[in-house]
Design an enzyme around this catalytic site. Structure first.
Site, PDB file in Angstrom:
ATOM      1  N   ASN A  11       0.864  -1.175   0.000  1.00 47.99           N
ATOM      2  CA  ASN A  11       0.000   0.000   0.000  1.00 47.99           C
ATOM      3  C   ASN A  11       0.901   1.225   0.000  1.00 47.99           C
ATOM      4  O   ASN A  11       1.484   1.577   1.019  1.00 47.99           O
ATOM      5  CB  ASN A  11      -0.897  -0.027   1.249  1.00 47.99           C
ATOM      6  CG  ASN A  11      -1.706   1.242   1.403  1.00 47.99           C
ATOM      7  OD1 ASN A  11      -1.820   2.037   0.468  1.00 47.99           O
ATOM      8  ND2 ASN A  11      -2.275   1.440   2.580  1.00 47.99           N
ATOM      9  N   LYS A  13       0.111   4.321  -0.426  1.00 49.49           N
ATOM     10  CA  LYS A  13      -0.502   5.550   0.095  1.00 49.49           C
ATOM     11  C   LYS A  13      -0.181   6.726  -0.851  1.00 49.49           C
ATOM     12  O   LYS A  13      -0.118   6.521  -2.062  1.00 49.49           O
ATOM     13  CB  LYS A  13      -0.023   5.812   1.530  1.00 49.49           C
ATOM     14  CG  LYS A  13      -0.150   4.552   2.389  1.00 49.49           C
ATOM     15  CD  LYS A  13       0.107   4.755   3.849  1.00 49.49           C
ATOM     16  CE  LYS A  13      -0.073   3.433   4.576  1.00 49.49           C
ATOM     17  NZ  LYS A  13       0.014   3.540   6.008  1.00 49.49           N
ATOM     18  N   HIS A  96      -9.483   1.235   4.697  1.00 50.78           N
ATOM     19  CA  HIS A  96      -8.216   1.509   5.378  1.00 50.78           C
ATOM     20  C   HIS A  96      -8.450   2.509   6.517  1.00 50.78           C
ATOM     21  O   HIS A  96      -9.243   3.434   6.376  1.00 50.78           O
ATOM     22  CB  HIS A  96      -7.183   2.057   4.391  1.00 50.78           C
ATOM     23  CG  HIS A  96      -5.811   2.062   4.974  1.00 50.78           C
ATOM     24  ND1 HIS A  96      -5.392   3.052   5.834  1.00 50.78           N
ATOM     25  CD2 HIS A  96      -4.789   1.179   4.877  1.00 50.78           C
ATOM     26  CE1 HIS A  96      -4.157   2.780   6.234  1.00 50.78           C
ATOM     27  NE2 HIS A  96      -3.766   1.647   5.669  1.00 50.78           N
ATOM     28  N   GLU A  98      -6.824   4.945   7.507  1.00 50.54           N
ATOM     29  CA  GLU A  98      -6.600   6.356   7.140  1.00 50.54           C
ATOM     30  C   GLU A  98      -7.818   6.921   6.412  1.00 50.54           C
ATOM     31  O   GLU A  98      -8.141   8.106   6.559  1.00 50.54           O
ATOM     32  CB  GLU A  98      -5.319   6.479   6.300  1.00 50.54           C
ATOM     33  CG  GLU A  98      -4.087   6.245   7.176  1.00 50.54           C
ATOM     34  CD  GLU A  98      -2.879   5.711   6.438  1.00 50.54           C
ATOM     35  OE1 GLU A  98      -2.837   5.739   5.201  1.00 50.54           O
ATOM     36  OE2 GLU A  98      -1.956   5.229   7.136  1.00 50.54           O
ATOM     37  N   GLU A 168      -5.463  -4.592  10.608  1.00 50.99           N
ATOM     38  CA  GLU A 168      -4.427  -3.580  10.817  1.00 50.99           C
ATOM     39  C   GLU A 168      -4.723  -2.797  12.087  1.00 50.99           C
ATOM     40  O   GLU A 168      -5.515  -1.833  12.053  1.00 50.99           O
ATOM     41  CB  GLU A 168      -4.384  -2.616   9.627  1.00 50.99           C
ATOM     42  CG  GLU A 168      -4.062  -3.288   8.313  1.00 50.99           C
ATOM     43  CD  GLU A 168      -3.516  -2.292   7.302  1.00 50.99           C
ATOM     44  OE1 GLU A 168      -2.401  -2.505   6.822  1.00 50.99           O
ATOM     45  OE2 GLU A 168      -4.202  -1.287   7.030  1.00 50.99           O
ATOM     46  N   GLY A 174       2.422   2.552  10.654  1.00 51.67           N
ATOM     47  CA  GLY A 174       3.369   3.647  10.456  1.00 51.67           C
ATOM     48  C   GLY A 174       4.060   4.081  11.730  1.00 51.67           C
ATOM     49  O   GLY A 174       4.728   5.114  11.759  1.00 51.67           O
ATOM     50  N   SER A 214       3.291  -1.826  10.370  1.00 52.77           N
ATOM     51  CA  SER A 214       4.746  -1.884  10.570  1.00 52.77           C
ATOM     52  C   SER A 214       5.339  -3.261  10.287  1.00 52.77           C
ATOM     53  O   SER A 214       6.231  -3.721  11.010  1.00 52.77           O
ATOM     54  CB  SER A 214       5.120  -1.402  11.974  1.00 52.77           C
ATOM     55  OG  SER A 214       4.746  -0.042  12.144  1.00 52.77           O
TER      56      SER A 214
END
Ligand code: PGA
Length: 251
Positions: A11, A13, A96, A98, A168, A174, A214
């Site tokens: 991914n 991003k 996701h 985000e 996730e 991240g 991560s």
């Protein structure tokens, strides 16, 4: 050994312009190891067509990071399922954290997106996962169960062939902090049991469940050796060819 597909998905991003994406694919194609895993890469919309053309002879699938839930219309700045299909895309990441956090995507909206994707014969990687405060409050299982139920549990049993789940935990995305293999396995097993409760164990046993948050070359082998972890959804470590390849080798 189960028969589930192993998948390593990148991914990207909002990283890599067209030239940077092109460089990545040039190196990746040179170095791609032999693997039974499916290799998926999600660049930005602006690189999708080029990425698809560049990799079409190679065992790499280019996928999208998002799409709009309507078929078409006056939705400035949005991209439809049919548009993705028109540039060769067959799969999309939805849900996701985000997108949920920064773009206000709710379970209800995501349910509509999943339905639109499947109606357009796009496969889906559906992301779920708890925030740190939910884990601390010990509500993480309930939260993940709700995310599954609210967006996916009105699907037909046969739709599940086209669904991959990515667990996730938001606190691991991240941050450099990863769920331990035991924490991840515990949640993956719970997700599989929850799907089994709704659709039967034949369906649940066939669904690939990826871990994301991560994932790095050094923690990937222990994560991927867990019985219910079928691969990874990789952000930061997928931006460099070498670390991405090391993660592919770990699955
Ligand atoms: P990360 O991102 O590997 O950089 O934590 C994972 C993701 O957001 O899918």
């Amino acid at each position: 050994m189960n028969q589930r597909k192993k998948i390593i998905a990148a991914n990207w991003k909002m990283y890599k312009n067209l030239a940077e994406a092109n460089d990545f694919f040039t190196f990746l194609i040179e170095k791609l190891p032999k693997t039974k895993a499916e290799i998926l890469i999600a660049p930005s919309f602006t690189s999708l067509w080029h990425a698809f053309e560049t990799t079409r002879e190679h065992p790499v699938e280019i996928i999208a990071q998002n799409m709009h839930q309507e078929e078409k219309g006056a939705y400035t700045g949005e991209v439809s399922a049919a548009m993705l299909k028109s540039v060769g895309i067959q799969r999309v990441i939805l849900g996701h954290s985000e997108r949920r956090e920064y773009f206000g995507e709710t379970d209800t909206l995501l349910k509509a997106k999943v339905n639109t994707a499947l109606q357009n014969e796009l496969k889906v990687i559906f992301c779920i996962g708890e925030k740190l405060e939910q884990r601390k409050a010990n509500t993480h299982f309930e939260l993940v169960k709700n995310q599954l139920q609210n967006a996916l549990f009105e699907l037909n049993k046969s739709d599940w062939k086209h669904i991959v789940i990515a667990y996730e935990p938001v606190w691991a995305i991240g941050t450099g902090e990863t769920a331990s293999p035991q924490q991840a396995q515990e949640m993956h097993q719970f997700i599989r049991e929850t799907i089994a409760g709704a659709y039967g164990s034949d369906t649940a046993d066939a669904v690939s469940i990826l871990y994301g948050g991560s994932v790095k070359p050094d923690n990937a082998p222990a994560l991927f050796s867990q019985p219910d972890i079928d691969g990874g959804l990789v952000g930061g470590a997928s931006l460099e060819v070498d670390s991405f390849i090391d993660i592919i080798k770990a699955v």
